[in-house]
Design a protein around this motif. Structure first.
Motif, PDB file in Angstrom:
ATOM      1  N   LEU A 215       0.806  -1.221   0.000  1.00 60.64           N
ATOM      2  CA  LEU A 215       0.000   0.000   0.000  1.00 60.64           C
ATOM      3  C   LEU A 215       0.842   1.276   0.000  1.00 60.64           C
ATOM      4  N   SER A 216       2.137   1.137  -0.137  1.00 59.24           N
ATOM      5  CA  SER A 216       2.985   2.328  -0.113  1.00 59.24           C
ATOM      6  C   SER A 216       2.885   3.089  -1.426  1.00 59.24           C
ATOM      7  N   GLY A 217       3.036   4.415  -1.345  1.00 60.54           N
ATOM      8  CA  GLY A 217       3.080   5.254  -2.537  1.00 60.54           C
ATOM      9  C   GLY A 217       1.744   5.514  -3.201  1.00 60.54           C
ATOM     10  N   ILE A 218       0.639   5.192  -2.542  1.00 61.41           N
ATOM     11  CA  ILE A 218      -0.674   5.467  -3.136  1.00 61.41           C
ATOM     12  C   ILE A 218      -1.369   6.548  -2.314  1.00 61.41           C
ATOM     13  N   SER A 219      -2.438   7.114  -2.859  1.00 62.95           N
ATOM     14  CA  SER A 219      -3.137   8.201  -2.172  1.00 62.95           C
ATOM     15  C   SER A 219      -3.821   7.699  -0.905  1.00 62.95           C
ATOM     16  N   ALA A 220      -4.144   8.642  -0.020  1.00 63.07           N
ATOM     17  CA  ALA A 220      -4.830   8.282   1.227  1.00 63.07           C
ATOM     18  C   ALA A 220      -6.185   7.655   0.930  1.00 63.07           C
ATOM     19  N   ALA A 221      -6.881   8.176  -0.089  1.00 65.99           N
ATOM     20  CA  ALA A 221      -8.194   7.638  -0.444  1.00 65.99           C
ATOM     21  C   ALA A 221      -8.073   6.200  -0.945  1.00 65.99           C
ATOM     22  N   ALA A 222      -7.087   5.953  -1.822  1.00 63.98           N
ATOM     23  CA  ALA A 222      -6.889   4.607  -2.353  1.00 63.98           C
ATOM     24  C   ALA A 222      -6.497   3.639  -1.242  1.00 63.98           C
ATOM     25  N   ARG A 223      -5.678   4.100  -0.309  1.00 64.25           N
ATOM     26  CA  ARG A 223      -5.255   3.245   0.799  1.00 64.25           C
ATOM     27  C   ARG A 223      -6.444   2.867   1.682  1.00 64.25           C
ATOM     28  N   THR A 224      -7.275   3.855   1.989  1.00 63.99           N
ATOM     29  CA  THR A 224      -8.459   3.584   2.806  1.00 63.99           C
ATOM     30  C   THR A 224      -9.394   2.607   2.105  1.00 63.99           C
ATOM     31  N   ALA A 225      -9.599   2.820   0.801  1.00 67.94           N
ATOM     32  CA  ALA A 225     -10.474   1.935   0.030  1.00 67.94           C
ATOM     33  C   ALA A 225      -9.924   0.513  -0.017  1.00 67.94           C
ATOM     34  N   MET A 226      -8.621   0.397  -0.217  1.00 66.46           N
ATOM     35  CA  MET A 226      -8.010  -0.934  -0.280  1.00 66.46           C
ATOM     36  C   MET A 226      -8.109  -1.661   1.055  1.00 66.46           C
ATOM     37  N   LEU A 227      -7.851  -0.958   2.143  1.00 65.37           N
ATOM     38  CA  LEU A 227      -7.947  -1.596   3.463  1.00 65.37           C
ATOM     39  C   LEU A 227      -9.363  -2.095   3.718  1.00 65.37           C
ATOM     40  N   ALA A 228     -10.351  -1.293   3.295  1.00 66.38           N
ATOM     41  CA  ALA A 228     -11.741  -1.711   3.475  1.00 66.38           C
ATOM     42  C   ALA A 228     -12.027  -2.963   2.649  1.00 66.38           C
ATOM     43  N   ALA A 229     -11.617  -2.950   1.380  1.00 62.98           N
ATOM     44  CA  ALA A 229     -11.869  -4.092   0.504  1.00 62.98           C
ATOM     45  C   ALA A 229     -11.103  -5.326   0.968  1.00 62.98           C
ATOM     46  N   MET A 230      -9.879  -5.122   1.428  1.00 61.31           N
ATOM     47  CA  MET A 230      -9.058  -6.245   1.897  1.00 61.31           C
ATOM     48  C   MET A 230      -9.702  -6.955   3.081  1.00 61.31           C
TER      49      MET A 230
END
Length: 334
Positions: A215-230
């Protein structure tokens, strides 16, 4: 009776023969048919989502129009009452004002236009009549637009019913195939389809562990979305029309995941082709929204050629190779 009994027996025999010939002959064939049914059901689910989104937007428009129609009608009623009061006063003085005819007219707009053009009214009444005529035209146009949009809404509701019927038919057919298999065969048929040189781990359906996602190097929004989906991988099942938090279809998962970052997305994979900012396929980053399968599927890029998505009925939210989902249509980033 004998003839009828014989005919019935023949019909049963033919039905059984047809069913037998239509049944899958191997586990591989059963797997292919079940996967095809589930993929078709997932595509129909996106059609349902799209029609539903359009229907809801139209319903909102209809509500606004109906409020405006009610407001316009109230204004017209007030102005008609005002003209009626003037007419009554003049009637008592011995003159019959054209507005008396207005109150009794079957077609007020036509009468008002004619009365105004023939100069049968004084200047004050002429101004009121001109305003009333304009408002009558506006009201008629709004009613026509509302009727047109209601008709379109009915067509969309019909599309939704057809999509839902298609989903149910495909899933029923798949379930019929599964019911005819042994428990061991069902395990094989329900396993994710192999391909692309990847072998799913024995511990779950995903081809990649959530711990392997960088998750490094991505936007805060993308990180939050990925954590939720994960958090839904191997947990939340695919359900047509599902939008979370515990069941999803493909666009429902993407919509829900980005909603956790405060970003509102449509519940429709085809609409996801235009959200955010376009990104070249060669520059995909973790958290990017990837639309594929001619627009019928959408998921979140998990890195290393993998897609985190709700694949289709019978499976949970999963991480699978992008190659499983056909040609990429669009990549979008927040």
């Amino acid at each position: 009776m004998t003839i009828l009994t014989a005919a019935a027996a023949t019909a049963v025999a033919l039905s059984a023969q047809t069913a037998a010939s239509a049944a899958p002959t191997t586990t591989g064939q059963a797997k292919a048919e079940v996967n095809a049914d589930r993929t078709a059901a997932a595509a129909a689910s996106e059609k349902y989502d799209g029609a539903q989104a359009q229907e809801q937007a139209l319903q909102h428009q209809v509500n606004i129009l109906q409020d405006e129609i009610a407001r316009q009608q109230a204004v017209i009623n007030t102005e008609t009452t005002t003209l009626g009061a003037v007419a009554s006063a003049q009637y008592r003085d011995g003159s019959v004002d054209p507005t008396v005819k207005l109150m009794l007219s079957a077609n007020p707009t036509e009468f008002l236009t004619q009365a105004s053009s023939e100069n049968q009214v004084d200047s004050n009444q002429a101004a009121l009549i001109a305003q009333l005529v304009a408002q009558q035209h506006t009201l008629a146009a709004e009613k026509a637009q509302a009727a047109q949009e209601l008709k379109a809404q009915q067509a969309l509701l019909k599309q939704m019913q057809q999509a839902k019927a298609s989903i149910n038919a495909k899933l029923k057919h798949a379930q019929g195939i599964l019911d005819a298999l042994t428990p061991a065969q069902r395990v094989v048929v329900n396993a994710p389809a192999g391909g692309g040189g990847y072998t799913p781990p024995s511990s779950g359906s995903s081809y990649m562990s959530v711990s392997q996602i960088d998750l490094s190097g991505i936007s805060a929004a993308a990180r939050t979305a990925m954590l939720a989906a994960m958090s839904k991988v191997n947990v939340a099942p695919y359900v047509p029309g599902g939008s979370g938090p515990n069941q999803f279809d493909c666009s429902g998962l993407v919509m829900w995941a980005y909603a956790q970052a405060g970003i509102s997305l449509p519940h429709y994979s085809y609409s996801d082709e235009t959200v955010g900012t376009a990104v070249p396929f060669s520059q995909m980053r973790v958290g990017d929204i990837v639309v594929n399968e001619s627009g019928d599927h959408v998921g979140l890029y998990a890195g290393k050629g993998m897609l985190l998505s709700a694949p289709r009925p019978g499976l949970t939210v999963d991480i699978q190779p992008l190659s499983y989902f056909g040609t990429i249509v669009a990549v979008r980033r927040f």
